[in-house]
Design an enzyme around this catalytic site. Structure first.
Site, short mmCIF file in Angstrom:
data_model
loop_
_atom_site.label_atom_id
_atom_site.label_comp_id
_atom_site.label_asym_id
_atom_site.label_seq_id
_atom_site.Cartn_x
_atom_site.Cartn_y
_atom_site.Cartn_z
N CYS A 145 -1.75 -4.99 -5.42
CA CYS A 145 -2.29 -6.21 -4.83
C CYS A 145 -1.26 -7.33 -4.82
O CYS A 145 -0.33 -7.36 -5.63
CB CYS A 145 -3.51 -6.69 -5.61
SG CYS A 145 -4.96 -5.65 -5.47
N GLU A 168 -1.59 -10.47 -5.74
CA GLU A 168 -1.59 -11.32 -6.93
C GLU A 168 -0.77 -10.69 -8.05
O GLU A 168 -0.01 -11.38 -8.75
CB GLU A 168 -3.02 -11.55 -7.42
CG GLU A 168 -3.93 -12.24 -6.41
CD GLU A 168 -4.65 -11.28 -5.48
OE1 GLU A 168 -4.07 -10.21 -5.14
OE2 GLU A 168 -5.78 -11.58 -5.07
N GLU A 192 0.84 -1.21 0.00
CA GLU A 192 0.00 0.00 0.00
C GLU A 192 0.87 1.25 0.00
O GLU A 192 2.09 1.19 0.22
CB GLU A 192 -0.94 -0.04 1.21
CG GLU A 192 -1.90 -1.21 1.13
CD GLU A 192 -2.92 -1.24 2.25
OE1 GLU A 192 -2.77 -0.49 3.23
OE2 GLU A 192 -3.88 -2.04 2.13
N CYS A 203 -9.43 -9.36 -6.65
CA CYS A 203 -10.16 -8.24 -7.24
C CYS A 203 -10.19 -8.37 -8.77
O CYS A 203 -9.44 -9.16 -9.36
CB CYS A 203 -9.53 -6.91 -6.82
SG CYS A 203 -8.02 -6.49 -7.71
N CYS A 209 -6.86 -7.95 -10.64
CA CYS A 209 -5.96 -9.10 -10.53
C CYS A 209 -6.46 -10.27 -11.36
O CYS A 209 -5.65 -11.01 -11.94
CB CYS A 209 -5.79 -9.50 -9.07
SG CYS A 209 -4.80 -8.29 -8.15
N1 THU Z 1 -5.85 -6.65 -2.14
C1 THU Z 1 -5.04 -7.59 -2.69
O1 THU Z 1 -3.84 -7.65 -2.38
N2 THU Z 1 -5.58 -8.45 -3.59
C2 THU Z 1 -6.87 -8.43 -4.00
O2 THU Z 1 -7.22 -9.16 -4.93
C3 THU Z 1 -7.83 -7.57 -3.32
C4 THU Z 1 -7.27 -6.53 -2.45
C5 THU Z 1 -5.28 -5.69 -1.20
C6 THU Z 1 -5.25 -4.29 -1.73
C7 THU Z 1 -5.24 -3.48 -0.45
O3 THU Z 1 -3.89 -3.36 -0.04
C8 THU Z 1 -5.97 -4.35 0.55
O4 THU Z 1 -6.04 -5.65 -0.03
C9 THU Z 1 -7.39 -3.88 0.86
O5 THU Z 1 -8.11 -3.67 -0.29
#
Ligand code: THU
Length: 137
Positions: free
Chosen positions: A59, A61, A50, A92, A95
């Site tokens: 993310c 993935e 983040e 998400c 990804c």
């Molecule tokens: N996040 C992921 O790493 N992968 C996903 O497929 C969904 C969301 C992360 C992004 C963010 O840092 C946190 O989860 C909350 O959304």
């Protein structure tokens, strides 16, 4: 979906859970780890990264996919994604699309740290039917 006996799922789970702890998620406190197995046998790891400028967050993935490509591999055969509970987090849309660049159908296992009963097995084809791919261009 996740029945291929050549895939060492417990090992992928262990790797996804371990890398999840490295996530940089001070804003959401939602740590995600991903372990992407390739046909070569190599496993590429990713965690979410983040940023104070929230929209720049990466993310887990897509982090794993970037590691795969940087290492010269591009043939994923399975992915495990680890989150906190109580429900296993599903990848998400962004990804899903990025994974679909490299695998038409990919077995996907979603797991929760410390809660084996929350495990869900699915596949990329289920998560992203009718994906936009290079053959459309
Ligand atoms: N996040 C992921 O790493 N992968 C996903 O497929 C969904 C969301 C992360 C992004 C963010 O840092 C946190 O989860 C909350 O959304």
């Amino acid at each position: 979906m996740s029945s291929d006996p050549s895939i060492d799922w417990p090992e992928l789970e262990r790797r996804a859970l371990a890398v999840r702890l490295n996530a940089h998620a001070p804003y959401s406190s939602y740590q995600v780890g991903a372990a992407l197995l390739c046909r070569s046998g190599r496993v590429f790891l990713g965690c979410n990264v983040e940023n104070a400028s929230y929209g720049l967050s990466l993310c887990a993935e897509r982090s794993a996919v970037a590691h795969m490509i940087a290492a010269g591999d591009k043939d994923p055969v399975a992915i495990v994604i680890a989150t906190r509970g109580p429900t296993a987090g599903s990848p998400c849309g962004m990804c899903r699309q990025v994974l679909a660049e490299f695998a038409l159908d990919l077995p996907v296992r979603l797991i929760v740290d410390g809660l084996p009963s929350a495990t869900r097995d699915t596949s990329l084809a289920v998560l992203l039917p009718d994906a936009f791919r290079r053959d459309s261009l």
